[in-house]
Design an enzyme around this catalytic site. Structure first.
Site, mmCIF file in Angstrom:
data_model
loop_
_atom_site.group_PDB
_atom_site.id
_atom_site.type_symbol
_atom_site.label_atom_id
_atom_site.label_comp_id
_atom_site.label_asym_id
_atom_site.label_seq_id
_atom_site.Cartn_x
_atom_site.Cartn_y
_atom_site.Cartn_z
ATOM 1 N N GLU A 152 -22.857 -27.246 6.555
ATOM 2 C CA GLU A 152 -21.731 -26.314 6.764
ATOM 3 C C GLU A 152 -21.804 -25.748 8.184
ATOM 4 O O GLU A 152 -22.880 -25.671 8.778
ATOM 5 C CB GLU A 152 -21.833 -25.213 5.679
ATOM 6 C CG GLU A 152 -20.851 -24.076 5.761
ATOM 7 C CD GLU A 152 -19.386 -24.456 5.603
ATOM 8 O OE1 GLU A 152 -18.918 -25.297 6.390
ATOM 9 O OE2 GLU A 152 -18.695 -23.873 4.746
ATOM 10 N N ASP A 153 -20.654 -25.354 8.702
ATOM 11 C CA ASP A 153 -20.656 -24.759 10.048
ATOM 12 C C ASP A 153 -21.127 -23.308 10.016
ATOM 13 O O ASP A 153 -22.019 -22.920 10.761
ATOM 14 C CB ASP A 153 -19.280 -24.896 10.735
ATOM 15 C CG ASP A 153 -18.115 -24.346 9.903
ATOM 16 O OD1 ASP A 153 -18.343 -23.864 8.769
ATOM 17 O OD2 ASP A 153 -16.968 -24.417 10.377
ATOM 18 N N ASP A 171 -20.771 -17.445 5.703
ATOM 19 C CA ASP A 171 -20.157 -16.153 6.022
ATOM 20 C C ASP A 171 -20.231 -15.258 4.774
ATOM 21 O O ASP A 171 -21.276 -14.689 4.488
ATOM 22 C CB ASP A 171 -18.718 -16.436 6.474
ATOM 23 C CG ASP A 171 -17.997 -15.229 7.020
ATOM 24 O OD1 ASP A 171 -18.643 -14.350 7.596
ATOM 25 O OD2 ASP A 171 -16.761 -15.158 6.878
ATOM 26 N N PHE A 176 -16.319 -13.472 15.547
ATOM 27 C CA PHE A 176 -15.533 -14.671 15.248
ATOM 28 C C PHE A 176 -15.763 -15.691 16.351
ATOM 29 O O PHE A 176 -15.571 -15.406 17.528
ATOM 30 C CB PHE A 176 -14.045 -14.375 15.092
ATOM 31 C CG PHE A 176 -13.333 -15.491 14.372
ATOM 32 C CD1 PHE A 176 -13.262 -15.504 12.989
ATOM 33 C CD2 PHE A 176 -12.795 -16.550 15.080
ATOM 34 C CE1 PHE A 176 -12.653 -16.555 12.317
ATOM 35 C CE2 PHE A 176 -12.181 -17.600 14.414
ATOM 36 C CZ PHE A 176 -12.094 -17.607 13.034
ATOM 37 N N ARG A 193 -11.747 -26.837 18.085
ATOM 38 C CA ARG A 193 -12.877 -27.474 17.399
ATOM 39 C C ARG A 193 -13.661 -28.396 18.330
ATOM 40 O O ARG A 193 -14.842 -28.648 18.113
ATOM 41 C CB ARG A 193 -12.380 -28.304 16.206
ATOM 42 C CG ARG A 193 -11.790 -27.486 15.065
ATOM 43 C CD ARG A 193 -11.641 -28.376 13.836
ATOM 44 N NE ARG A 193 -10.790 -27.792 12.813
ATOM 45 C CZ ARG A 193 -11.203 -26.946 11.860
ATOM 46 N NH1 ARG A 193 -12.461 -26.570 11.839
ATOM 47 N NH2 ARG A 193 -10.366 -26.486 10.956
HETATM 48 P P1 XMP Z 1 -17.484 -18.246 3.488
HETATM 49 O O1 XMP Z 1 -18.996 -18.185 3.531
HETATM 50 O O2 XMP Z 1 -16.872 -16.908 3.791
HETATM 51 O O3 XMP Z 1 -17.052 -19.198 4.651
HETATM 52 O O4 XMP Z 1 -16.961 -18.814 2.213
HETATM 53 C C1 XMP Z 1 -15.788 -19.775 4.620
HETATM 54 C C2 XMP Z 1 -15.457 -20.479 5.875
HETATM 55 O O5 XMP Z 1 -15.099 -19.531 6.821
HETATM 56 C C3 XMP Z 1 -15.177 -20.098 8.061
HETATM 57 N N1 XMP Z 1 -15.587 -19.093 9.042
HETATM 58 C C4 XMP Z 1 -15.324 -19.199 10.333
HETATM 59 N N2 XMP Z 1 -14.661 -20.140 11.018
HETATM 60 N N3 XMP Z 1 -15.113 -18.983 13.014
HETATM 61 C C5 XMP Z 1 -14.565 -20.028 12.371
HETATM 62 O O6 XMP Z 1 -14.003 -20.876 13.014
HETATM 63 C C6 XMP Z 1 -15.781 -17.994 12.389
HETATM 64 O O7 XMP Z 1 -16.282 -17.060 13.033
HETATM 65 C C7 XMP Z 1 -15.889 -18.111 10.968
HETATM 66 N N4 XMP Z 1 -16.486 -17.340 10.029
HETATM 67 C C8 XMP Z 1 -16.271 -17.988 8.857
HETATM 68 C C9 XMP Z 1 -16.193 -21.225 7.960
HETATM 69 O O8 XMP Z 1 -15.553 -22.407 8.327
HETATM 70 C C10 XMP Z 1 -16.570 -21.285 6.516
HETATM 71 O O9 XMP Z 1 -16.573 -22.612 6.079
HETATM 72 MG MG MG Z 2 -15.671 -24.382 7.378
#
Ligand code: XMP
Ligand code: MG
Length: 181
Positions: A101-102, A105, A154, A167
């Site tokens: 995963e990237d 969060d 962010f 991206r």
């Molecule tokens: P969670 O853990 O909240 O993560 O389910 C869901 C998705 O949120 C995206 N995410 C971000 N994407 N910059 C982004 O481009 C950010 O700062 C950021 N924070 C959360 C992330 O892709 C993850 O899969």
């Molecule tokens: Mg993502």
């Protein structure tokens, strides 16, 4: 008035810092595998560059699969609900699985995926995330491999987007809070 360019966005982690850390994580994954095979499952789309780079530092017989979940939508806010948009192509029963995963969060996405995948009874299930935002967690979940732990910022680049843009940036940059939609 001069227009802002992406080069004005502050770099949080440079391509060199990312490359070094990803290599370290790959070595760690390799050690933990003990010569066994691996299925790497990327969470589309943000994890694609990380998965591609990480995989080249894993010395093992590794295959790729990808899932897609409902994401942040168009801005910075999550809708809260996670939905599977694209399922695994191949069964993972009895396999060593690494979810890639990237960003971890709130933890909603990975908690959902972990629960879903565990129903298939993999031999092992681990999580690799390039970035971790522990202060934002709503679900009790931790990654086994973490690139960098960051505060509630962010970020864009190296797979991560703002409304699907940026991206392809090689460095991870901070999205200015006042940037328009
Ligand atoms: P969670 O853990 O909240 O993560 O389910 C869901 C998705 O949120 C995206 N995410 C971000 N994407 N910059 C982004 O481009 C950010 O700062 C950021 N924070 C959360 C992330 O892709 C993850 O899969
Ligand atoms: Mg993502």
């Amino acid at each position: 008035m001069a227009t802002t360019s992406v080069n004005d966005f502050e770099i949080l982690y440079s391509r060199d810092q990312i490359a070094q850390r990803v290599a370290e994580l790959g070595a760690q994954v390799t050690r933990d595998l003990n010569g066994e095979k691996l299925v790497m499952v990327g969470v589309l789309k943000g994890a694609a560059p990380f998965l591609a780079d990480l995989s080249r530092h894993i010395e093992a017989d590794a295959t790729f699969d990808f899932v897609a979940t409902s994401s942040y939508g168009h801005g910075r806010q999550s809708s809260g609900a996670v939905k599977l948009i694209k399922d695994l192509d191949h069964p993972i029963e009895g396999k060593n699985v690494l979810i890639v995963e990237d960003i971890l969060d709130t933890g909603l996405t990975l908690s959902y995926l972990r629960k879903l995948f565990l129903q298939q009874k993999p031999k092992s299930l681990r999580i690799a995330t390039l970035l971790d935002k522990p202060s934002r967690r709503l679900e009790k979940i931790e990654a086994d491999y973490i690139g960098f732990s960051i505060p509630n910022l962010f970020v864009i680049g190296y797979g991560m987007d703002y409304a699907e843009h940026y991206r392809n940036l090689p460095d991870i940059r901070l999205m200015p809070p006042d940037h328009p939609e």
